[in-house]
Design a protein around this motif. Structure first.
Motif: not given
Length: 182
Positions: A7-17, A151-165
């Motif tokens: 869980i740690l590695l993906p969580l760090i990936g999400v929070l990283y930006p 960079w933060t907006l895309y990598n921390g939010l928009l990329a995950y929104f696109i993945m969710g879609v």
């Protein structure tokens, strides 16, 4: 412990930006490198048993060493691109050497996967390959030419929104296909 590290590695990936955005001026890049390197080392035993895991761990640790040695803050922004490249390679190579990643995931849940589902899983894997190409290119472009906020907006939010879609769209399509073949 294994569950925690998975869980740690993906969580760090999400929070990283966000960590980079808010901590870049307060925390030195070598500290980021130390934390990332420790997480990769903790996760390494599991990754080394997976196809391509050796090179993934080697490249990630090389990135961490480079970040630690140079202390270059600009390198911090390349991490999401690196992760996209890892996922692109994993999904793309599964299309070449099979079975495709999505088929492997589907077979974990449904070992006797219907034959008509196999080409579908290949197409879904191809869609994810396309996403990882797009995501890696956007992330790299933002790293090279955009302000940290973009960079933060895309990598921390928009990329995950696109993945969710993509996840929701694929799930809806799969439900529709199951009704058709049922």
């Amino acid at each position: 412990m294994r569950r925690l590290t998975s869980i740690l590695l993906p969580l760090i990936g999400v929070l990283y930006p966000f960590v980079v955005y808010f901590g870049m001026e307060k925390v030195a890049p070598p500290v980021f490198a130390l934390v990332l390197g420790a997480i990769w080392l903790i996760r390494a035993p599991a990754l080394l048993r997976e196809p391509g895991g050796r090179w993934m761990v080697a490249v990630a640790l090389t990135y961490c060493v480079l970040l630690a040695v140079t202390g270059e803050a600009r390198l911090l922004r390349w991490y999401p691109t690196l992760i996209s490249v890892f996922l692109l390679a994993t999904f793309g190579l599964s299309l070449v050497y099979g079975p495709p990643i999505v088929e492997r995931i589907a077979r974990m849940r449904e070992p006797e996967l219907p034959p008509e589902a196999v080409p579908y899983t290949r197409k879904v894997t191809q869609v994810w390959v396309g996403f990882f190409v797009f995501n890696g290119l956007v992330s790299a472009a933002l790293t090279l030419w955009a302000p940290l906020t973009w960079w933060t907006l895309y990598n921390g939010l928009l990329a995950y929104f696109i993945m969710g879609v993509l996840f929701v769209g694929e799930w809806l399509l799969r439900q529709r296909m199951r009704k058709r073949f049922a």
